[in-house]
Structure formats: C-alpha cells, structure tokens
Design a protein around this motif. Structure first.
Motif, PDB file in Angstrom:
ATOM      1  N   MET A 158       0.890  -1.227  -0.076  1.00 56.85           N
ATOM      2  CA  MET A 158      -0.085  -0.058  -0.106  1.00 56.85           C
ATOM      3  C   MET A 158       0.724   1.442   0.140  1.00 56.85           C
ATOM      4  O   MET A 158       1.736   1.212   0.657  1.00 56.85           O
ATOM      5  N   GLY A 159       0.454   2.354  -0.784  1.00 55.19           N
ATOM      6  CA  GLY A 159       1.233   3.322  -0.837  1.00 55.19           C
ATOM      7  C   GLY A 159       1.299   3.927  -2.355  1.00 55.19           C
ATOM      8  O   GLY A 159       0.557   3.449  -3.058  1.00 55.19           O
ATOM      9  N   THR A 160       2.203   4.870  -2.867  1.00 56.03           N
ATOM     10  CA  THR A 160       2.298   5.448  -3.985  1.00 56.03           C
ATOM     11  C   THR A 160       3.726   4.986  -4.510  1.00 56.03           C
ATOM     12  O   THR A 160       4.637   5.336  -3.950  1.00 56.03           O
ATOM     13  N   PRO A 161       3.802   4.406  -5.611  1.00 54.30           N
ATOM     14  CA  PRO A 161       5.014   3.714  -5.917  1.00 54.30           C
ATOM     15  C   PRO A 161       6.420   4.587  -5.834  1.00 54.30           C
ATOM     16  O   PRO A 161       7.484   4.221  -5.421  1.00 54.30           O
ATOM     17  N   HIS A 162       6.194   5.790  -6.436  1.00 58.77           N
ATOM     18  CA  HIS A 162       7.443   6.617  -6.473  1.00 58.77           C
ATOM     19  C   HIS A 162       8.078   7.020  -4.934  1.00 58.77           C
ATOM     20  O   HIS A 162       8.972   7.811  -4.640  1.00 58.77           O
ATOM     21  N   TYR A 163       7.232   6.710  -3.876  1.00 59.13           N
ATOM     22  CA  TYR A 163       7.596   7.321  -2.601  1.00 59.13           C
ATOM     23  C   TYR A 163       7.646   5.991  -1.666  1.00 59.13           C
ATOM     24  O   TYR A 163       7.616   6.309  -0.387  1.00 59.13           O
ATOM     25  N   MET A 164       7.455   4.940  -2.070  1.00 58.82           N
ATOM     26  CA  MET A 164       7.262   3.553  -0.963  1.00 58.82           C
ATOM     27  C   MET A 164       8.751   3.198  -0.852  1.00 58.82           C
ATOM     28  O   MET A 164       9.789   3.324  -1.391  1.00 58.82           O
ATOM     29  N   SER A 165       8.890   2.953   0.500  1.00 57.42           N
ATOM     30  CA  SER A 165      10.044   2.406   1.021  1.00 57.42           C
ATOM     31  C   SER A 165      10.089   0.867   0.575  1.00 57.42           C
ATOM     32  O   SER A 165       9.192   0.262   0.461  1.00 57.42           O
ATOM     33  N   PRO A 166      11.438   0.338   0.773  1.00 54.07           N
ATOM     34  CA  PRO A 166      11.774  -1.154   0.197  1.00 54.07           C
ATOM     35  C   PRO A 166      10.910  -1.965   0.985  1.00 54.07           C
ATOM     36  O   PRO A 166      10.376  -2.959   0.499  1.00 54.07           O
ATOM     37  N   GLU A 167      10.752  -1.636   2.412  1.00 53.96           N
ATOM     38  CA  GLU A 167       9.785  -2.688   3.224  1.00 53.96           C
ATOM     39  C   GLU A 167       8.712  -2.910   2.965  1.00 53.96           C
ATOM     40  O   GLU A 167       7.681  -3.597   3.053  1.00 53.96           O
ATOM     41  N   GLY A 204      12.560  11.152   2.364  1.00 51.44           N
ATOM     42  CA  GLY A 204      13.644  11.331   1.236  1.00 51.44           C
ATOM     43  C   GLY A 204      13.503  11.431   0.269  1.00 51.44           C
ATOM     44  O   GLY A 204      14.042  12.145  -0.629  1.00 51.44           O
ATOM     45  N   CYS A 205      12.391  10.508  -0.443  1.00 48.23           N
ATOM     46  CA  CYS A 205      11.938  10.600  -1.845  1.00 48.23           C
ATOM     47  C   CYS A 205      11.370  11.950  -2.095  1.00 48.23           C
ATOM     48  O   CYS A 205      11.672  12.619  -3.407  1.00 48.23           O
TER      49      CYS A 205
END
Length: 322
Positions: A182-191, A209-210
């Motif tokens: 869940m989230g927005t791909p350009h701003y998602m953490s690796p975990e 950071g993104c």
C-alpha cells in the motif's frame, strides 16, 4: 454532491476544489459557526460486485477521520467533524490556504525549489512526523500531494487514510490486504514493497527522502517508465546523489537525503526528531545578505545560483520525464 448542497443541515458546499478516484473535496461553509471549511466526501460505489471494495474504502475513510482527529499539531491538518449524509461519508477539515507540493512542482515546470525553501519544508515535515510517530502513528503514504504549503509558509501533512497504528497492526493488515503493498510507488520504502509486517516509522523517513529528492532535483529518485520498474528501483538500486542533478547543492543536504534513502531501515536516521535537528543546524548556517549578479555564473555558490535561476529562468536539472 453538488454546489449548494447542505450536509447534515450545517455544511453548505460551495466549490469543488479537489477530486480523486475515491472522493471529492469541497470548499464549504459551516453555517452553524460561520466559518469556512473543507469537506471531503467519499464517492459511493455503484455496483454490488464492488461491495467488498466499498467496505474497505469506507473503513479506511473512517480510519482517516479517527487518526487525524486524534492528532493536535500545527503540522497536521485539523479535523472538525465526521459523519454520513444520504449514504455518503464525509469528513470536515480546516480549509487550507495554499497548495500541495505536487502543485508547487507543477507550477515550476519541473524546476527544483530554492535550497532554503527545501530546508524549511523538510524541517517542518520532519517535526510533524516526529509528533505523529510519538503518538504511535505511521503515515505510510507521504508524498508531495499529501504535503500542503500554506500561503504563510507553514507546512501541513494531510491524508492519513492508510496510516498504521503501532498498537493496531493486525487490524491494519486486514484493512490493507495481506501481502498487498500500500502506498504510492514513487515514494514507497523497500519494506513497504514487500508488505513487510515490520514496517515502522522509518518507512516514513524513506518517503520523506523521496519527497526531498524530488523538490531538490525536480524528479523523484526513481523516475522510471512503469510502476514495477519504480518499485524494483526502490528495492534494488542505489539512487544517484541529488548533487549529480543539481550543482552547488550543500553537502549536508545531499548527505541527509541519501541517508534517508538507505535501503535498510537500520541504516537511515532512526527518528524524525534527529532529521529535524540536522535540518535546523543546516538552516542556522549564515546566508549572505546580498546576492551577486548572475553573470558568468559557473563559480557562483548555491545560494546565489538559486537566486539567479529564479531571476533568469534557467535550469540546473533536466525536466521531469513525461
């Protein structure tokens, strides 16, 4: 909903100011108190086949209301009311006079923001995250569209629809779907990409950071052709330093952004308060009171180069890919 509609005999809708796949945001007047507000309405789902999905959306919407209403910080949007009217869930919030960072970037046509603005925004967001994390809340969808910069320069975080409560992990997993990122791909953490059950507040720091990378360089760290390529980039690829896309970037800011983008949570700053402290120290460094003219420019320090760019309209970074 339509302009002029009266919700619960109190909130008069005036103007549609935002629309997404799941809802609308209206400028409105609270006729009981005579104040301007924003009313977010969840769109009803029209087919019975989508009934299960509709229940998930409704629960997320209720969750956003509960989470946001519990937060009392200048860096978080204030929630006034929540309810249901004619089968439509609505959320009443303070009406913000400003633009989100996505709109700010669109207005600059892909140019990055001035370095002092980046530092100011970053410090305010970090302070708001430090507060929300102290309440046991992880936002999980921090991105430019969810960060508002107001006309007075203050910054607020919005949209806690997929936030995770530290004491409520099992419920959140059911709400978002086990194994679903869940989230927005350009701003998602690796975990987040692996839907890791161990997601904690350091995931928000990666997303920060993104955001900082994008407002600093004009593009997110992995601005690739499709969502899967972006996710793989977050998971497997070391980002290029922001300084490779923007000459004259202060070393401390460059280093902080890269620290936030570390793949492993243990390698990132461990809390938002530390991030805010590093930014405060950067901003305390003296800036000259006068700015040299932007003539033959290669040797200008970053603070003068930003001013020259704003005056002359030149770029230091490539425009965002279409």
């Amino acid at each position: 909903m339509a302009a002029g509609a009266l919700i619960q005999g109190r909130y008069r809708l005036q103007e549609l100011i935002g629309r997404g796949g799941m809802g609308e945001v209206w400028r409105a007047v609270d006729e009981s108190l005579g104040r301007k507000v924003a009313v977010k309405c969840l769109k009803p789902v029209s087919t019975s086949a989508d009934a299960g999905f509709a229940r998930v959306l409704q629960e997320r919407f209720r969750r956003e209301a509960r989470v946001a209403a519990a937060l009392q910080h200048r860096g978080v949007t204030v929630v006034h009311d929540f309810g249901e009217h004619d089968g439509v869930l609505y959320l009443v919030m303070e009406l913000l006079d400003g633009r989100n960072l996505l709109q700010v970037l669109q207005d600059t046509q892909g140019n990055p923001l001035p370095v002092p603005d980046v530092m100011d925004i970053a410090e305010q967001v970090a302070a708001a995250l430090a507060y929300t994390h102290a309440q046991g809340i992880v936002h999980r969808d921090l991105k430019p569209a969810n960060i508002m910069r107001l006309s007075d320069g203050s910054v607020k975080i919005c949209d806690f629809g997929i936030a995770r409560l530290g004491h409520d992990i099992g419920f959140t997993s059911r709400l978002t779907g086990t194994g679903v990122a869940m989230g927005t791909p350009h701003y998602m953490s690796p975990e987040q990409i692996g839907a890791d059950e161990e997601i904690d507040h350091r995931s928000d720091l990666y997303s920060l950071g993104c955001v900082l990378y994008e407002i600093t360089t004009g593009a997110p760290p992995f601005d690739l052709g499709d969502a899967w390529a972006v996710l793989v980039g977050h998971r497997d690829t070391v980002p290029e330093p922001p300084s490779t896309h923007r000459a004259g970037l202060p070393d401390e800011l460059n280093r902080l952004i890269l620290d936030l983008l570390a793949k492993a949570p243990d390698d990132r700053p461990q809390n938002a308060a530390d991030v805010a402290g590093r930014l405060k120290a950067m901003r305390a460094a003296p800036f000259p009171t006068s700015v040299p003219a932007p003539a033959p420019d290669a040797g200008l320090p970053f603070w003068a180069r930003d001013s020259a760019l704003r005056a002359g309209g030149r770029r230091t970074t490539a425009p965002r890919a279409a």
